[in-house]
Design a protein around this motif. Structure first.
Motif, short mmCIF file in Angstrom:
data_model
loop_
_atom_site.label_atom_id
_atom_site.label_comp_id
_atom_site.label_asym_id
_atom_site.label_seq_id
_atom_site.Cartn_x
_atom_site.Cartn_y
_atom_site.Cartn_z
N HIS A 87 8.27 -15.95 23.65
CA HIS A 87 9.72 -15.71 23.71
C HIS A 87 10.26 -14.83 22.59
O HIS A 87 11.19 -14.06 22.82
CB HIS A 87 10.50 -17.02 23.78
CG HIS A 87 10.11 -17.89 24.92
ND1 HIS A 87 10.08 -17.42 26.21
CD2 HIS A 87 9.72 -19.18 24.97
CE1 HIS A 87 9.69 -18.39 27.02
NE2 HIS A 87 9.46 -19.47 26.29
N ARG A 130 12.94 -17.54 17.18
CA ARG A 130 12.18 -18.41 18.07
C ARG A 130 12.57 -19.88 17.87
O ARG A 130 12.62 -20.65 18.83
CB ARG A 130 10.67 -18.24 17.83
CG ARG A 130 9.81 -18.96 18.87
CD ARG A 130 8.33 -18.60 18.73
NE ARG A 130 7.59 -19.11 19.88
CZ ARG A 130 7.04 -20.32 19.94
NH1 ARG A 130 7.16 -21.15 18.91
NH2 ARG A 130 6.39 -20.71 21.02
N ALA A 163 7.78 -13.79 27.74
CA ALA A 163 9.00 -13.79 26.93
C ALA A 163 10.19 -13.85 27.86
O ALA A 163 10.39 -12.96 28.70
CB ALA A 163 9.07 -12.54 26.06
N LEU A 220 7.61 -7.70 18.79
CA LEU A 220 6.68 -8.43 19.66
C LEU A 220 5.40 -7.65 19.86
O LEU A 220 4.30 -8.21 19.83
CB LEU A 220 7.36 -8.71 21.01
CG LEU A 220 6.54 -9.47 22.05
CD1 LEU A 220 6.15 -10.85 21.54
CD2 LEU A 220 7.32 -9.59 23.37
#
Length: 410
Positions: free
Chosen positions: A246, A253, A289, A305
């Motif tokens: 995510h 997070r 995600a 990411l």
């Protein structure tokens, strides 16, 4: 916008109490019928021929103890003498079909509790995926997920996990618009990492050539990553691993997954430890995600990411990044789907930083029947209430025969 939504995240705790996030003590139920190794079933019923007749019935969508099932007389007598009233320890209570053919199943368990599973026919290819549950409820508390409102009631046994597949197979076979059921994702209610032992037993049964005959490559086992050890425990699981990460920023997070106790770097180390001993062909990994407008959908989030994923790509055979636009839920009305332009910019930013990964934008399926990712939720009942419901239904003759004994005596 981002600051506003994060402020809502910090202050809206109506759906998640401290008690909800505290893992309850869970009793581990013993293996029963569907997860029983084929060799043990053969010994129990008196031969491989009898055992195969039972599984012929299961694969054809029948209850092996029904009179018209292809089960041999000898096998049926042994099972009934052992105290079984059914080989499949659950029943289909309700199904709800969305406009796109996605079908949500309410599966009632023998103790009266229930879970949801979802059949997702592919829009263009001749295949259907089953999204299967591994727990009644969930204790990970993801802010965008309706299941989080339930808290965790209990783990599912291997048989209860497999019963969802049996029931879903029957529904798919009876449908005129649904392709064959070929894929399974452990992405329904619950977190597979919190029930790793039973999930692994179920996955092993699914690929057993004498039983369900599924392909290992068609099974995906997903976890939000409660701890590094959860990944390590799944290292020998039969199926592709998936991590619902995510966000690669720890503070962000933590807002999205309030149960998070470890940094993403610590979790990644556990994931790499799980991947390294696996055969090269089984190192394919999915990273998911869920993207929320103004929260974690910026190109900067994407680049972070991508950089975080790079060390994983060095170890894994193949990495798929699955971008999931958030689906609406009643308890998180302020979480909005990113625009198509934002989703495409996010995807392109990942590809620019880490071109070795495959990035896909997930197409939302079944949201008109709350069957999409993050929308599964049922009214939570205590175990005592659930058992009372089950007993009343049995007394009224309204429920198909269920397993009344938790273990077959041999």
């Amino acid at each position: 916008m981002r600051a506003l939504v994060l402020a809502l995240l910090l202050h809206d705790t109506s759906a998640l109490s401290t008690a909800t996030l505290k893992p309850p003590k869970l009793a581990t139920a013993s293996t029963q019928t569907l997860a029983l190794p084929f060799a043990e079933l053969s010994e129990l019923v008196g031969g491989t021929g009898r055992a195969r007749s039972i599984w012929d019935a299961v694969r054809s969508g029948q209850e092996p103890l029904d009179a018209d099932a292809p089960t041999t007389v000898g096998a049926r007598r042994v099972l009934e003498a052992s105290g079984l009233t059914a080989f499949v320890p659950a029943c289909l209570e309700h199904k709800d079909e969305a406009a796109d053919g996605t079908t949500k199943l309410l599966v009632r368990l023998a103790d009266g509790l229930a879970v949801e599973a979802v059949l997702i026919p592919h829009a263009h290819l001749p295949r259907t995926t089953l999204c299967i549950s591994s727990q009644v409820g969930c204790d990970q508390g993801c802010r965008f997920c309706a299941t989080a409102r339930m808290g965790l009631v209990r783990n599912l046994t291997p048989d209860e996990i497999l019963a969802q597949f049996v029931i879903a197979s029957r529904v798919a076979a009876q449908s005129t618009r649904m392709p064959p059921l070929t894929n399974i994702v452990f992405m329904g209610m619950g977190d597979a990492g919190r029930n790793a032992i039973n999930v692994k037993l179920a996955a092993t049964s699914l690929i057993d050539g004498e039983k369900f005959r599924m392909a290992r490559s068609k099974i995906t086992i997903s976890t939000v990553g409660p701890s590094p050890d959860c990944f390590r425990e799944l290292s020998d699981a039969d199926g592709m691993l998936a991590w619902s990460v995510h966000a690669a920023d720890d503070a962000l997070r933590k807002q999205l997954v309030p149960s998070a106790k470890y940094t993403v770097d610590e979790l990644r180390a556990g994931l790499l430890d799980a991947l390294k001993p696996r055969p090269a062909r089984q190192r394919t990994l999915m990273l998911a995600a869920t993207l929320i407008a103004g929260v974690n959908d910026s190109p900067e989030d994407a680049r972070r990411l991508a950089a975080f994923v790079s060390p994983i790509v060095d170890v894994a055979q193949k990495v798929n990044v699955d971008l999931i636009p958030v689906n609406p839920t009643d308890h998180a009305p302020d979480f909005l789907r990113p625009s198509d332009d934002a989703l495409e910019l996010f995807r392109d930013a990942i590809r620019e930083v880490e071109p070795r990964v495959h990035v896909a934008l997930r197409v939302t399926r079944g949201d008109d029947k709350t069957a999409a990712c993050g929308q599964l939720h049922i009214q939570r009942k205590s175990l005592s209430e659930a058992r009372a419901v089950a007993a009343a239904a049995v007394d009224a003759g309204e429920t198909p025969r269920l397993v009344l004994r938790r273990k077959v005596d041999r």
